[in-house]
Enzyme design. Structure first.
Site, mmCIF file in Angstrom:
data_model
loop_
_atom_site.group_PDB
_atom_site.id
_atom_site.type_symbol
_atom_site.label_atom_id
_atom_site.label_comp_id
_atom_site.label_asym_id
_atom_site.label_seq_id
_atom_site.Cartn_x
_atom_site.Cartn_y
_atom_site.Cartn_z
ATOM 1 N N ARG A 1 20.315 17.800 33.580
ATOM 2 C CA ARG A 1 20.883 19.497 33.752
ATOM 3 C C ARG A 1 21.474 20.017 33.166
ATOM 4 O O ARG A 1 21.873 21.077 32.114
ATOM 5 C CB ARG A 1 19.904 19.989 35.016
ATOM 6 C CG ARG A 1 18.580 19.592 35.430
ATOM 7 C CD ARG A 1 18.112 20.988 36.706
ATOM 8 N NE ARG A 1 17.903 22.052 36.421
ATOM 9 C CZ ARG A 1 19.307 23.185 37.173
ATOM 10 N NH1 ARG A 1 19.924 22.113 37.848
ATOM 11 N NH2 ARG A 1 19.495 24.384 36.906
ATOM 12 N N CYS B 1 25.997 5.974 26.850
ATOM 13 C CA CYS B 1 26.438 5.742 25.247
ATOM 14 C C CYS B 1 26.478 7.843 24.423
ATOM 15 O O CYS B 1 26.052 7.956 23.748
ATOM 16 C CB CYS B 1 26.108 4.946 25.054
ATOM 17 S SG CYS B 1 26.401 3.943 24.744
ATOM 18 N N GLY C 1 8.041 25.395 43.167
ATOM 19 C CA GLY C 1 8.968 24.333 42.603
ATOM 20 C C GLY C 1 10.125 23.714 43.271
ATOM 21 O O GLY C 1 10.944 23.433 44.178
ATOM 22 N N ARG C 2 11.165 24.604 42.573
ATOM 23 C CA ARG C 2 12.432 24.186 42.658
ATOM 24 C C ARG C 2 12.991 24.690 44.214
ATOM 25 O O ARG C 2 13.822 23.895 44.938
ATOM 26 C CB ARG C 2 13.271 25.016 41.586
ATOM 27 C CG ARG C 2 15.100 25.303 42.226
ATOM 28 C CD ARG C 2 15.392 26.195 41.332
ATOM 29 N NE ARG C 2 14.868 26.555 39.639
ATOM 30 C CZ ARG C 2 15.898 25.517 38.847
ATOM 31 N NH1 ARG C 2 16.631 24.768 38.816
ATOM 32 N NH2 ARG C 2 14.769 25.301 37.466
ATOM 33 N N TYR D 1 13.711 18.068 39.016
ATOM 34 C CA TYR D 1 14.173 18.680 37.762
ATOM 35 C C TYR D 1 14.940 17.434 37.908
ATOM 36 O O TYR D 1 15.940 17.427 36.860
ATOM 37 C CB TYR D 1 14.439 20.226 37.126
ATOM 38 C CG TYR D 1 13.240 20.211 37.459
ATOM 39 C CD1 TYR D 1 12.038 20.926 37.178
ATOM 40 C CD2 TYR D 1 13.105 21.654 38.103
ATOM 41 C CE1 TYR D 1 11.106 21.806 36.674
ATOM 42 C CE2 TYR D 1 12.270 22.610 38.918
ATOM 43 C CZ TYR D 1 11.041 22.293 37.673
ATOM 44 O OH TYR D 1 10.492 23.652 38.198
HETATM 45 C C1 LIG Z 1 7.658 25.721 36.324
HETATM 46 C C2 LIG Z 1 6.328 26.724 37.117
HETATM 47 C C3 LIG Z 1 6.679 26.588 38.384
HETATM 48 C C4 LIG Z 1 8.082 26.251 39.050
HETATM 49 O O1 LIG Z 1 9.046 26.742 38.862
HETATM 50 P P1 LIG Z 1 10.546 26.737 39.361
HETATM 51 O O2 LIG Z 1 11.510 27.464 39.086
HETATM 52 O O3 LIG Z 1 10.315 25.270 40.121
HETATM 53 O O4 LIG Z 1 9.758 27.558 40.825
HETATM 54 C C5 LIG Z 1 5.349 27.805 39.036
HETATM 55 N N1 LIG Z 1 4.389 27.879 37.886
HETATM 56 C C6 LIG Z 1 4.760 27.812 36.608
HETATM 57 C C7 LIG Z 1 3.654 28.158 36.053
HETATM 58 C C8 LIG Z 1 5.562 26.952 36.467
HETATM 59 O O5 LIG Z 1 5.485 26.466 35.121
#
Ligand SMILES: *Cc1c(COP(=O)(O)O)cnc(C)c1O
Length: 447
Positions: A345, A376, A303-304, A406
């Site tokens: 974050r 605030c 994801g990240r 995120y």
């Molecule tokens: C959050 C998550 C990801 C992605 O994590 P990243 O750190 O953004 O790569 C992949 N699989 C599951 C099941 C997750 O909960």
């Protein structure tokens, strides 16, 4: 303090089509032009960079696993809107969703259902039903209650649902290290060590409406040490071997999750998809040979690592303040027009970010500064300590890179701030892909 005129632009942490000469440009569009046309705060996504990071993971998985390559699922919770879902679809990846809302975005752009995988530790009956009716490729079951729910809802719709079991393999991953433990004190999945994962296998096999296709593990996020994935793979493969011994049958899929680490600060390095997957393919091949099972299809869920580096947040400076500290030092506060509602974050994880003065160069002294938002809360800090030009003043633009994951996705409306727009830039053109929220949007919910 220094009289360095460098603007602090560090190419390794800006999206790949970013540059700095007289000001920051992203995808060929200047920071000034972006702010003028779309306002700030603004999330600027480098479209070509996003697509190429998605494709890089897919190419690396295909290269290193060959005909054992499963799918790259983009973990959409990192950053999701319809346009991003279209880019992921067009790149040939699958998509992970973790709620009915995320599923709705994927379905809204006709994302092929068989490439959608559904996560979550507490999926509602409604979410399960929508996923089954849509024909999603797999539901990753997370609890015994859920096995019963998915099985029952599948029966009601006369479907056989493909499922994975989320296994907690006893790996705790932290940024630069991982700890392998026997037990996992977390809300996710079925623990391997306690035997819960095996019991889940047995229960699923007892339901005719469920088709168990494999095991899933996600060990954490912002992981730089490939060994953590390796140990998880090894432990799950031993469970696959037990399955084969017991049922004289093999589970065809193994999903090793996401969590690939990215650089946030100058000088840091992101995990390279090619090297981590090369390493993983070796571990998987060795462990499968040892266990005497066929190599399953291996999938991953970044994801990240796809989203974060592609996006830069632009803010406008509203006020500056010099605070005299004990010992005669001064801290310079630079307040921008967003804050922890567009980037939680730092407040949530003490995450560190970099920033540059984006609309011009400056030859003035660099002084220790703190970039804060407009909320605030004293904890509304984006960057606690950073050296920035002393002449930064109201109206200047500040750019914070690596905000694609995120960031807007964890955003809120605290103080009734409206959430920023998201703009995609490519080849000198910018277009809105998520419009800025308006006060009317906020009021529309109130009765
Ligand atoms: C959050 C998550 C990801 C992605 O994590 P990243 O750190 O953004 O790569 C992949 N699989 C599951 C099941 C997750 O909960």
């Amino acid at each position: 303090m220094s009289t360095d005129i460098s603007h602090g632009f560090a190419p390794e942490i800006f999206s790949s089509n970013s540059a700095f000469s007289s000001e920051l440009t992203i995808g060929g569009v200047s920071a000034t032009a972006l702010a003028k046309e779309f306002g700030t705060p603004l999330f600027v996504v480098d479209e070509a960079d996003f697509t190429s990071r998605a494709l890089a993971f897919k190419a690396a998985l295909d290269l290193h696993f060959g005909h054992h390559a499963g799918k790259v699922y983009y973990a959409s919770k990192a950053f999701l809107n319809k346009e991003i879902a279209r880019w992921i679809e067009a790149s040939g990846l699958g998509i992970d969703v973790a709620s009915g809302g995320e599923l709705a975005v994927a379905l809204a752009v006709n994302f092929p259902a068989d490439r959608i995988q559904v996560h979550g530790n507490n999926k509602s009956e409604d979410e399960i039903e929508k996923a089954i009716m849509a024909g999603v490729g797999a539901i990753v079951v997370d609890s015994f209650h859920e096995i019963e729910r998915v099985a029952r809802i599948a029966v009601n719709h006369k479907k056989i649902q493909r499922v994975f079991i989320r296994v907690t393999a006893g790996i705790e991953a932290h940024t630069h290290e991982f700890i392998a433990t026997a037990h996992e004190d977390v809300k996710f999945g079925f623990s391997l060590a306690s035997g819960a994962a095996w019991k889940a296998i047995e229960e699923i096999r007892a339901h005719k409406s469920l088709h168990l296709i494999g095991l899933h593990s996600h060990i954490g996020s912002q992981i730089f040490d490939a060994q953590g994935f390796g140990v998880a793979a090894e432990r799950l493969i031993s469970l696959l071997a037990k399955f084969r011994e017991h049922y004289a049958d093999e589970l065809p899929e193994l999903d090793l999750g996401g969590g690939f680490g990215v650089a946030y600060l100058p000088g840091e390095e992101s995990v390279n998809p090619d090297s981590v997957l090369a390493e993983l393919s070796k571990v998987v091949a060795e462990e499968c040979a040892k266990a005497g099972i066929r190599v399953p299809h291996i999938s991953i869920e970044p994801g990240r690592a796809i989203a974060a580096p592609t996006t830069t947040t632009l803010y406008t400076v509203g006020t500056t303040k010099n605070i005299e500290l004990d010992g005669g030092n001064t801290r310079r506060y630079i307040a921008v027009d967003g804050g922890f509602t567009d980037n939680m974050r730092p407040a949530l994880y003490d995450a560190k970010y970099h920033a540059v003065l984006a609309n011009r160069t400056s030859s003035s002294h660099r002084v220790t500064s703190r970039i804060v938002g407009k909320h605030c809360e004293s904890g509304d800090i984006i960057i606690r300590d950073i050296e920035l030009a002393e002449d930064i003043h109201p109206g200047d633009l500040i750019a914070v890179p690596v905000t694609g994951a995120y960031g807007r996705q964890m955003g809120s409306n605290y103080n009734h701030l409206t959430r920023p727009a998201v703009v995609a830039v490519k080849n000198g053109k910018a277009r809105v892909i998520v419009r800025r929220e308006t006060v009317e949007d906020l009021l529309a919910l109130d009765i």
